[in-house]
Design a protein around this motif. Structure first.
Motif, PDB file in Angstrom:
ATOM      1  N   ASN A  59      15.774 -66.996   7.107  1.00  0.00           N
ATOM      2  CA  ASN A  59      17.193 -67.296   7.320  1.00  0.00           C
ATOM      3  C   ASN A  59      18.010 -66.718   6.174  1.00  0.00           C
ATOM      4  O   ASN A  59      18.499 -67.445   5.304  1.00  0.00           O
ATOM      5  CB  ASN A  59      17.430 -68.809   7.406  1.00  0.00           C
ATOM      6  CG  ASN A  59      16.971 -69.391   8.724  1.00  0.00           C
ATOM      7  OD1 ASN A  59      17.148 -68.775   9.778  1.00  0.00           O
ATOM      8  ND2 ASN A  59      16.372 -70.568   8.691  1.00  0.00           N
ATOM      9  N   ASN A 119      13.539 -64.783  13.486  1.00  0.00           N
ATOM     10  CA  ASN A 119      14.682 -65.362  14.191  1.00  0.00           C
ATOM     11  C   ASN A 119      14.615 -65.087  15.686  1.00  0.00           C
ATOM     12  O   ASN A 119      15.078 -65.894  16.495  1.00  0.00           O
ATOM     13  CB  ASN A 119      15.989 -64.818  13.608  1.00  0.00           C
ATOM     14  CG  ASN A 119      16.355 -65.496  12.306  1.00  0.00           C
ATOM     15  OD1 ASN A 119      16.089 -66.681  12.108  1.00  0.00           O
ATOM     16  ND2 ASN A 119      16.943 -64.742  11.395  1.00  0.00           N
ATOM     17  N   VAL A 160      22.859 -66.519  14.576  1.00  0.00           N
ATOM     18  CA  VAL A 160      21.661 -65.778  14.977  1.00  0.00           C
ATOM     19  C   VAL A 160      21.542 -65.728  16.496  1.00  0.00           C
ATOM     20  O   VAL A 160      21.200 -64.690  17.073  1.00  0.00           O
ATOM     21  CB  VAL A 160      20.406 -66.419  14.343  1.00  0.00           C
ATOM     22  CG1 VAL A 160      19.128 -65.820  14.942  1.00  0.00           C
ATOM     23  CG2 VAL A 160      20.418 -66.235  12.835  1.00  0.00           C
TER      24      VAL A 160
END
Length: 385
Positions: free
Chosen positions: A170, A313, A350
């Motif tokens: 992240n 992700n 995201v």
């Protein structure tokens, strides 16, 4: 006569504040080495104000022997900035780090020697040598040093941001404006100093009082850096480690089938569920896979065309998409956290990057498609034929 008026008081308050923050940073338990470097940086900035704090209050008139007191250590500003930023995001200081401070140490030795001279010799040295030859060299050396270290530090910060994008799951959650603020503040310090020095050298000599706005700007910068520096004293930045040497393999690295290798590693990451860990890093995954960061990063980039963070992700978004149609709106954040996202903001960002729409919009679109599908379109077309 010593008298603290409004000018000396304003500068003195800023200097006092900076000194207090520097002492607090020395005792701060987090980022100990980095905070000591930041404390030293603030200390150098505070010392830069002291001749004006004392001068406006009348100390130099009452005690002329204060001339050449070692207050100007400007040649340490750039190196301390560079070393602070590096130590904040690296496990140790760079090799030979002390040499960066050698010019400042030389300046300190010179001013200490001059300060120790008898008053008459000190004044004669100042008038015949220092003002004519040494002071201009010292001024422009300080300017060029800070400018060079600002550039080097900015380039290192850019390299750190690039590493962060590919080494943590992240990266957006580790965005910290503090380093940019620090660079901008010292860039402003440099611009103010250059502007006043240029006016002094090219247009008209500036008196002690003419330079008060310059040092008022320095005082404001010290206040800002003190507040922000203390606020971020305990911030944990992901540590950028050097990649391990390539693992020993029978076939040369260039002959590897990176696509197949990356696919196997991707499947392992998916099946093991490591993507559910919000703080997952490239180094952690490489260790678990029995490889190193260099090979893992190269496999993902060449084999899948994706960075580590994009892969992780992407797996998280896939997991969210699988569960999103049956998730109530109020449970969306819980779902995001369960799938490895560290915050709602990073989840929304995201998810939108991967799907082109927000989670809510994507779920609504899936429900619309489900309602519109009747299961007998082919039969209907055949009947129409």
């Amino acid at each position: 006569m010593i008298r603290f008026g409004p000018w000396s008081t304003m500068l003195g308050m800023a200097a006092g504040f900076g000194a207090v923050v520097a002492v607090l940073l020395l005792a701060s338990p987090g980022n100990r080495v980095a905070n000591r470097l930041l404390a030293a940086l603030l200390g150098v900035a505070v010392l830069r104000l002291m001749p004006y704090v004392l001068g406006f209050a009348g100390f130099y008139d009452a005690f002329p022997w204060l001339s050449f007191a070692p207050f100007n250590l400007g040649l340490a500003t750039g190196p301390l900035l560079y070393l602070y930023v590096r130590r904040l995001v690296e496990p140790r200081l760079p090799r030979g780090w002390a040499w960066h401070l050698a010019p400042a140490a030389l300046t300190l030795a010179y001013t200490t020697w001059a300060f120790a001279l008898p008053l008459a010799e000190k004044m004669r040295w100042n008038d015949t040598v220092h003002v004519r030859w040494i002071a201009p060299v010292q001024t422009w050396a300080t300017t060029l040093s800070l400018a060079a270290y600002l550039v080097v530090t900015a380039l290192f910060h850019r390299r750190y941001q690039a590493w962060l994008a590919g080494a943590v799951g992240n990266p957006a959650d580790h965005h910290q404006p503090w380093l940019r603020t620090l660079l901008a503040a010292l860039a402003l310090w440099l611009l103010v100093a250059v502007a006043f020095d240029a006016v002094d050298g090219l247009l008209a000599p500036l008196s002690y009082y003419d330079r008060f706005p310059q040092y008022l700007a320095f005082a404001a910068i010290i206040l800002g850096l003190g507040l922000e520096g203390w606020r971020h004293a305990g911030t944990a930045f992901p540590v950028m480690t050097a990649s391990s040497p390539p693992e020993s393999v029978s076939a040369p690295a260039r002959d590897r089938d990176w696509t197949a290798q990356a696919g196997r590693w991707r499947d392992t990451i998916r099946e093991a569920g490591w993507w559910r860990e919000p703080g997952l890093t490239l180094a952690q995954v490489a260790q678990r896979l029995g490889t190193n960061e260099t090979y893992l990063s190269r496999a993902l980039n060449q084999g899948l065309g994706r960075t580590f963070s994009a892969l992780v992700n992407g797996l998280r978004v896939e997991a969210v998409q699988a569960r999103l149609p049956t998730t109530e709106p109020g449970e969306l954040l819980t779902l995001a956290l369960d799938c490895g996202f560290a915050s709602k903001a990073s989840f929304n960002r995201v998810f939108r990057d991967h799907t082109g729409m927000s989670p809510s919009a994507w779920r609504a679109a899936q429900k619309t498609e489900s309602r519109g599908f009747t299961g007998n379109e082919a039969t209907a077309d055949g009947d129409a034929a």
